[in-house]
Design a protein around this motif. Structure first.
Motif, PDB file in Angstrom:
ATOM      1  N   PRO A 276     -19.629   4.118   5.146  1.00 11.30           N
ATOM      2  CA  PRO A 276     -19.184   5.226   5.986  1.00 11.30           C
ATOM      3  C   PRO A 276     -18.369   4.792   7.208  1.00 11.30           C
ATOM      4  O   PRO A 276     -17.618   5.575   7.769  1.00 11.30           O
ATOM      5  CB  PRO A 276     -20.492   5.891   6.420  1.00 11.30           C
ATOM      6  N   SER A 277     -18.530   3.544   7.619  1.00 10.38           N
ATOM      7  CA  SER A 277     -17.772   2.995   8.748  1.00 10.38           C
ATOM      8  C   SER A 277     -17.714   1.484   8.586  1.00 10.38           C
ATOM      9  O   SER A 277     -18.369   0.923   7.713  1.00 10.38           O
ATOM     10  CB  SER A 277     -18.439   3.368  10.077  1.00 10.38           C
ATOM     11  N   ARG A 278     -16.928   0.821   9.426  1.00 10.44           N
ATOM     12  CA  ARG A 278     -16.848  -0.637   9.363  1.00 10.44           C
ATOM     13  C   ARG A 278     -18.173  -1.220   9.814  1.00 10.44           C
ATOM     14  O   ARG A 278     -18.743  -0.805  10.814  1.00 10.44           O
ATOM     15  CB  ARG A 278     -15.732  -1.161  10.261  1.00 10.44           C
ATOM     16  N   VAL A 279     -18.670  -2.203   9.048  1.00  8.86           N
ATOM     17  CA  VAL A 279     -19.941  -2.856   9.354  1.00  8.86           C
ATOM     18  C   VAL A 279     -19.679  -4.353   9.437  1.00  8.86           C
ATOM     19  O   VAL A 279     -19.160  -4.938   8.491  1.00  8.86           O
ATOM     20  CB  VAL A 279     -20.988  -2.581   8.251  1.00  8.86           C
ATOM     21  N   GLY A 280     -20.035  -4.974  10.555  1.00  7.35           N
ATOM     22  CA  GLY A 280     -19.865  -6.415  10.647  1.00  7.35           C
ATOM     23  C   GLY A 280     -19.610  -6.881  12.058  1.00  7.35           C
ATOM     24  O   GLY A 280     -20.019  -6.253  13.029  1.00  7.35           O
ATOM     25  N   LEU A 281     -18.898  -8.006  12.136  1.00  6.76           N
ATOM     26  CA  LEU A 281     -18.604  -8.653  13.405  1.00  6.76           C
ATOM     27  C   LEU A 281     -17.112  -8.540  13.698  1.00  6.76           C
ATOM     28  O   LEU A 281     -16.359  -7.964  12.922  1.00  6.76           O
ATOM     29  CB  LEU A 281     -19.048 -10.115  13.328  1.00  6.76           C
ATOM     30  N   ASP A 282     -16.676  -9.111  14.814  1.00  9.89           N
ATOM     31  CA  ASP A 282     -15.268  -9.005  15.210  1.00  9.89           C
ATOM     32  C   ASP A 282     -14.311  -9.560  14.161  1.00  9.89           C
ATOM     33  O   ASP A 282     -13.325  -8.929  13.826  1.00  9.89           O
ATOM     34  CB  ASP A 282     -15.022  -9.733  16.532  1.00  9.89           C
ATOM     35  N   LEU A 283     -14.592 -10.755  13.638  1.00  7.10           N
ATOM     36  CA  LEU A 283     -13.653 -11.420  12.730  1.00  7.10           C
ATOM     37  C   LEU A 283     -13.925 -11.185  11.252  1.00  7.10           C
ATOM     38  O   LEU A 283     -13.109 -11.566  10.411  1.00  7.10           O
ATOM     39  CB  LEU A 283     -13.659 -12.931  13.000  1.00  7.10           C
ATOM     40  N   ILE A 284     -15.065 -10.574  10.907  1.00  9.11           N
ATOM     41  CA  ILE A 284     -15.404 -10.386   9.499  1.00  9.11           C
ATOM     42  C   ILE A 284     -16.326  -9.180   9.353  1.00  9.11           C
ATOM     43  O   ILE A 284     -17.170  -8.930  10.212  1.00  9.11           O
ATOM     44  CB  ILE A 284     -16.064 -11.659   8.914  1.00  9.11           C
ATOM     45  N   GLY A 285     -16.120  -8.432   8.255  1.00  8.28           N
ATOM     46  CA  GLY A 285     -16.980  -7.275   8.044  1.00  8.28           C
ATOM     47  C   GLY A 285     -16.653  -6.525   6.771  1.00  8.28           C
ATOM     48  O   GLY A 285     -15.692  -6.823   6.068  1.00  8.28           O
ATOM     49  N   ILE A 286     -17.491  -5.530   6.493  1.00  8.79           N
ATOM     50  CA  ILE A 286     -17.283  -4.615   5.375  1.00  8.79           C
ATOM     51  C   ILE A 286     -16.427  -3.477   5.924  1.00  8.79           C
ATOM     52  O   ILE A 286     -16.819  -2.801   6.867  1.00  8.79           O
ATOM     53  CB  ILE A 286     -18.626  -4.062   4.857  1.00  8.79           C
ATOM     54  N   GLU A 287     -15.264  -3.277   5.349  1.00 11.68           N
ATOM     55  CA  GLU A 287     -14.362  -2.243   5.840  1.00 11.68           C
ATOM     56  C   GLU A 287     -14.824  -0.855   5.414  1.00 11.68           C
ATOM     57  O   GLU A 287     -15.475  -0.698   4.378  1.00 11.68           O
ATOM     58  CB  GLU A 287     -12.937  -2.491   5.332  1.00 11.68           C
ATOM     59  N   LYS A 288     -14.482   0.138   6.199  1.00 15.29           N
ATOM     60  CA  LYS A 288     -14.806   1.529   5.895  1.00 15.29           C
ATOM     61  C   LYS A 288     -14.241   1.890   4.518  1.00 15.29           C
ATOM     62  O   LYS A 288     -13.100   1.567   4.210  1.00 15.29           O
ATOM     63  CB  LYS A 288     -14.214   2.450   6.956  1.00 15.29           C
ATOM     64  N   GLY A 289     -15.058   2.542   3.690  1.00 18.09           N
ATOM     65  CA  GLY A 289     -14.630   2.963   2.359  1.00 18.09           C
ATOM     66  C   GLY A 289     -14.871   1.936   1.271  1.00 18.09           C
ATOM     67  O   GLY A 289     -14.732   2.246   0.088  1.00 18.09           O
ATOM     68  N   THR A 290     -15.238   0.702   1.626  1.00 18.76           N
ATOM     69  CA  THR A 290     -15.521  -0.338   0.631  1.00 18.76           C
ATOM     70  C   THR A 290     -16.801   0.012  -0.109  1.00 18.76           C
ATOM     71  O   THR A 290     -17.777   0.466   0.476  1.00 18.76           O
ATOM     72  CB  THR A 290     -15.692  -1.708   1.321  1.00 18.76           C
ATOM     73  N   ASP A 291     -16.815  -0.201  -1.433  1.00 14.89           N
ATOM     74  CA  ASP A 291     -18.010   0.077  -2.232  1.00 14.89           C
ATOM     75  C   ASP A 291     -19.142  -0.872  -1.864  1.00 14.89           C
ATOM     76  O   ASP A 291     -18.953  -2.090  -1.798  1.00 14.89           O
ATOM     77  CB  ASP A 291     -17.714  -0.068  -3.724  1.00 14.89           C
TER      78      ASP A 291
END
Length: 188
Positions: free
Chosen positions: A24-39
């Motif tokens: 539902p939203s970006r999850v992670g840290l400044d330099l790396i994360g799960i982007e919004k909309g990613t399965d």
């Protein structure tokens, strides 16, 4: 959100849940994360226990990041193993713990988002790398060392040695600096 009504409150009752949902939203840290909309793939087991529902299983998602050494973008994935208790309303666990110490079941539903946000934040590296052997950037010119020619280097001279280098004819920049300094001394 996972519904717990079909599970019941009898300790020992269990069910499995496998789902793929978009983040539902970006999850992670400044330099790396799960982007919004990613399965985000869930393979979970929900088990009723005396104080709530124990959720165990795995969560997998693709992540995107920027290398902390060379600043190049890269793709990876994160695989998490969850084991978390969600307390029933009015249970001894809920009544004896502070807010934020334990997750709670609200209206017979479990909200997994805060659990995943916490787990992803702990799992991802603070300084992600595109590869373990990333050489980074040249500190002098900023070119990626992975694509620089073999033996890439810059000749720099400490200005405190410029006079000595000029005396022995080493480094034209040093000679010019010494000549300029001599000219300034003569004018005074």
């Amino acid at each position: 959100m996972l519904d717990t009504l079909s599970l019941g409150r009898g300790p020992g009752s269990m069910r499995t849940v496998s789902r793929v949902v978009p983040a539902p939203s970006r999850v992670g840290l400044d330099l790396i994360g799960i982007e919004k909309g990613t399965d985000v793939e869930f393979d979970l087991r929900l088990e009723a226990v005396s104080e709530g529902v124990l959720v165990t299983g795995s969560v997998r998602a693709d992540v995107v990041g920027s290398c902390s050494r060379c600043l190049e973008p890269f793709d990876d994935s994160v695989d998490l193993h969850l084991t978390e208790l969600f307390a029933y309303p009015d249970s001894a666990t809920e009544e004896t713990t502070e807010e934020g110490e334990v997750y709670r079941i609200v209206d017979d539903e479990i909200d997994l988002e805060p659990v995943i946000v916490d787990a992803v934040g702990l799992e991802l590296p603070l300084q992600p790398l595109c590869s373990d052997d990333c050489e980074g950037l040249c500190p002098e010119c900023g070119v990626r060392l992975a694509i620089a020619e073999s033996g890439h280097a810059h000749e720099t001279m400490d200005p405190r040695w410029a006079g000595l280098a000029a005396k022995f004819g080493a480094g034209s920049d040093a000679s010019n600096a010494t000549a300029d300094a001599s000219k300034n001394n003569e004018e005074k």
